[in-house]
Design an enzyme around this catalytic site. Structure first.
Site, PDB file in Angstrom:
ATOM      1  N   ASP A  32       0.843  -1.204   0.000  1.00 17.83           N
ATOM      2  CA  ASP A  32       0.000   0.000   0.000  1.00 17.83           C
ATOM      3  C   ASP A  32       0.877   1.252   0.000  1.00 17.83           C
ATOM      4  O   ASP A  32       1.849   1.320   0.763  1.00 17.83           O
ATOM      5  CB  ASP A  32      -0.919  -0.038   1.242  1.00 17.83           C
ATOM      6  CG  ASP A  32      -2.039   0.981   1.167  1.00 17.83           C
ATOM      7  OD1 ASP A  32      -1.756   2.187   0.993  1.00 17.83           O
ATOM      8  OD2 ASP A  32      -3.206   0.589   1.297  1.00 17.83           O
ATOM      9  N   ASN A  88     -13.139  -2.679   3.232  1.00 17.25           N
ATOM     10  CA  ASN A  88     -14.172  -1.649   3.298  1.00 17.25           C
ATOM     11  C   ASN A  88     -15.154  -1.784   2.128  1.00 17.25           C
ATOM     12  O   ASN A  88     -14.731  -1.964   0.988  1.00 17.25           O
ATOM     13  CB  ASN A  88     -13.520  -0.263   3.261  1.00 17.25           C
ATOM     14  CG  ASN A  88     -12.553  -0.053   4.421  1.00 17.25           C
ATOM     15  OD1 ASN A  88     -12.799  -0.531   5.525  1.00 17.25           O
ATOM     16  ND2 ASN A  88     -11.463   0.645   4.175  1.00 17.25           N
ATOM     17  N   GLN A  95     -14.438   3.042   2.081  1.00 22.45           N
ATOM     18  CA  GLN A  95     -13.885   2.603   0.786  1.00 22.45           C
ATOM     19  C   GLN A  95     -13.606   3.827  -0.085  1.00 22.45           C
ATOM     20  O   GLN A  95     -14.471   4.690  -0.256  1.00 22.45           O
ATOM     21  CB  GLN A  95     -14.864   1.656   0.072  1.00 22.45           C
ATOM     22  CG  GLN A  95     -14.272   1.041  -1.197  1.00 22.45           C
ATOM     23  CD  GLN A  95     -15.185  -0.005  -1.845  1.00 22.45           C
ATOM     24  OE1 GLN A  95     -16.342  -0.179  -1.444  1.00 22.45           O
ATOM     25  NE2 GLN A  95     -14.664  -0.698  -2.846  1.00 22.45           N
ATOM     26  N   HIS A 101     -10.786  -4.920  -2.642  1.00 24.50           N
ATOM     27  CA  HIS A 101      -9.426  -5.221  -2.183  1.00 24.50           C
ATOM     28  C   HIS A 101      -9.455  -5.524  -0.697  1.00 24.50           C
ATOM     29  O   HIS A 101     -10.361  -5.092   0.020  1.00 24.50           O
ATOM     30  CB  HIS A 101      -8.469  -4.059  -2.476  1.00 24.50           C
ATOM     31  CG  HIS A 101      -8.947  -2.745  -1.945  1.00 24.50           C
ATOM     32  ND1 HIS A 101      -9.884  -1.977  -2.601  1.00 24.50           N
ATOM     33  CD2 HIS A 101      -8.643  -2.077  -0.813  1.00 24.50           C
ATOM     34  CE1 HIS A 101     -10.121  -0.885  -1.890  1.00 24.50           C
ATOM     35  NE2 HIS A 101      -9.394  -0.921  -0.799  1.00 24.50           N
ATOM     36  N   HIS A 103      -7.177  -5.334   2.777  1.00 27.69           N
ATOM     37  CA  HIS A 103      -6.000  -4.784   3.455  1.00 27.69           C
ATOM     38  C   HIS A 103      -5.429  -5.832   4.402  1.00 27.69           C
ATOM     39  O   HIS A 103      -6.178  -6.460   5.170  1.00 27.69           O
ATOM     40  CB  HIS A 103      -6.391  -3.595   4.340  1.00 27.69           C
ATOM     41  CG  HIS A 103      -6.919  -2.406   3.605  1.00 27.69           C
ATOM     42  ND1 HIS A 103      -6.154  -1.304   3.342  1.00 27.69           N
ATOM     43  CD2 HIS A 103      -8.139  -2.150   3.088  1.00 27.69           C
ATOM     44  CE1 HIS A 103      -6.884  -0.391   2.701  1.00 27.69           C
ATOM     45  NE2 HIS A 103      -8.098  -0.881   2.539  1.00 27.69           N
TER      46      HIS A 103
HETATM   47  P1  5GP Z   1      -9.858   1.760   0.793  1.00 29.46           P
HETATM   48  O1  5GP Z   1      -9.914   3.071   1.551  1.00 29.46           O
HETATM   49  O2  5GP Z   1     -10.582   1.875  -0.533  1.00 29.46           O
HETATM   50  O3  5GP Z   1     -10.263   0.575   1.582  1.00 29.46           O
HETATM   51  O4  5GP Z   1      -8.309   1.539   0.495  1.00 29.46           O
HETATM   52  C1  5GP Z   1      -7.621   2.086  -0.574  1.00 29.46           C
HETATM   53  C2  5GP Z   1      -6.141   1.894  -0.268  1.00 29.46           C
HETATM   54  O5  5GP Z   1      -5.426   1.967  -1.484  1.00 29.46           O
HETATM   55  C3  5GP Z   1      -5.550   2.960   0.654  1.00 29.46           C
HETATM   56  O6  5GP Z   1      -4.940   2.319   1.765  1.00 29.46           O
HETATM   57  C4  5GP Z   1      -4.538   3.677  -0.221  1.00 29.46           C
HETATM   58  O7  5GP Z   1      -3.384   4.050   0.491  1.00 29.46           O
HETATM   59  C5  5GP Z   1      -4.228   2.652  -1.285  1.00 29.46           C
HETATM   60  N1  5GP Z   1      -3.902   3.188  -2.600  1.00 29.46           N
HETATM   61  C6  5GP Z   1      -4.611   4.118  -3.293  1.00 29.46           C
HETATM   62  N2  5GP Z   1      -4.049   4.324  -4.500  1.00 29.46           N
HETATM   63  C7  5GP Z   1      -2.961   3.492  -4.570  1.00 29.46           C
HETATM   64  C8  5GP Z   1      -1.984   3.259  -5.578  1.00 29.46           C
HETATM   65  O8  5GP Z   1      -1.979   3.849  -6.658  1.00 29.46           O
HETATM   66  N3  5GP Z   1      -1.041   2.320  -5.301  1.00 29.46           N
HETATM   67  C9  5GP Z   1      -1.003   1.638  -4.111  1.00 29.46           C
HETATM   68  N4  5GP Z   1      -0.036   0.734  -3.946  1.00 29.46           N
HETATM   69  N5  5GP Z   1      -1.903   1.857  -3.129  1.00 29.46           N
HETATM   70  C10 5GP Z   1      -2.875   2.769  -3.355  1.00 29.46           C
END
Ligand code: 5GP
Ligand code: ZN
Length: 138
Positions: A32, A88, A95, A101, A103
């Site tokens: 991440d 999420n 989310q 995805h 985590h």
């Molecule tokens: P969510 O909030 O949707 O559950 O998690 C999205 C996650 O994706 C966040 O922890 C954020 O840091 C990560 N993230 C967003 N864009 C990118 C990216 O371009 N590359 C990587 N490796 N992580 C990303």
């Protein structure tokens, strides 16, 4: 199916480079870019699913065993004592990327508090009604 304007479709399928720790024909697991702790990783299916409710059966069956495999590798390779599996669904649930995805967040002794909430106090009547509402929608 892939979605043209989805960044995780592009990362999962190798069109955008990422720090990849695991890949097979269905999943890519990446580091991440905004880690909650050292080693924070994301499991991405290569096909596009918006969230858990959109997931196909085969992906759903394989994703938790993969989370366990990577979590074990984290415990062996990092000095973490455990890890959180966080997923999420929906904007209100936090989310931000609408490609399913998972985590994987390594947890360290004396590390920061996270993924926690202040427990409320259940009202028995409300529990009954809420339970009945969910049951009736299954
Ligand atoms: P969510 O909030 O949707 O559950 O998690 C999205 C996650 O994706 C966040 O922890 C954020 O840091 C990560 N993230 C967003 N864009 C990118 C990216 O371009 N590359 C990587 N490796 N992580 C990303
Ligand atoms: Zn996608």
């Amino acid at each position: 199916m892939r979605k043209d304007d989805c960044i995780f479709c592009k990362i999962a399928n190798g069109e955008i480079p990422s720090e990849t720790i695991y890949e097979d024909d269905m999943f890519r697991t990446i580091m991440d870019l905004g880690p909650a702790s050292k080693g924070h990783a994301l499991i991405l299916p290569k096909q596009h699913y918006r969230d858990l409710c959109d997931l196909d059966r085969e992906t759903a069956e394989k994703v938790l065993p993969l989370a366990a495999k990577i979590g074990e590798a984290m415990k062996k390779s990092l000095d973490c004592k455990g890890f959180n599996v966080v997923q999420n669904n929906g904007k209100e649930a936090g989310q931000t990327v609408f490609h399913y995805h998972v985590h994987l967040i390594p947890r360290y002794e004396d590390g920061p508090d996270m993924v926690s909430w202040a427990p409320g106090k259940a009202d028995p009547e409300e529990l009954k009604q809420t339970g009945a509402a969910i049951r009736s929608a299954l």
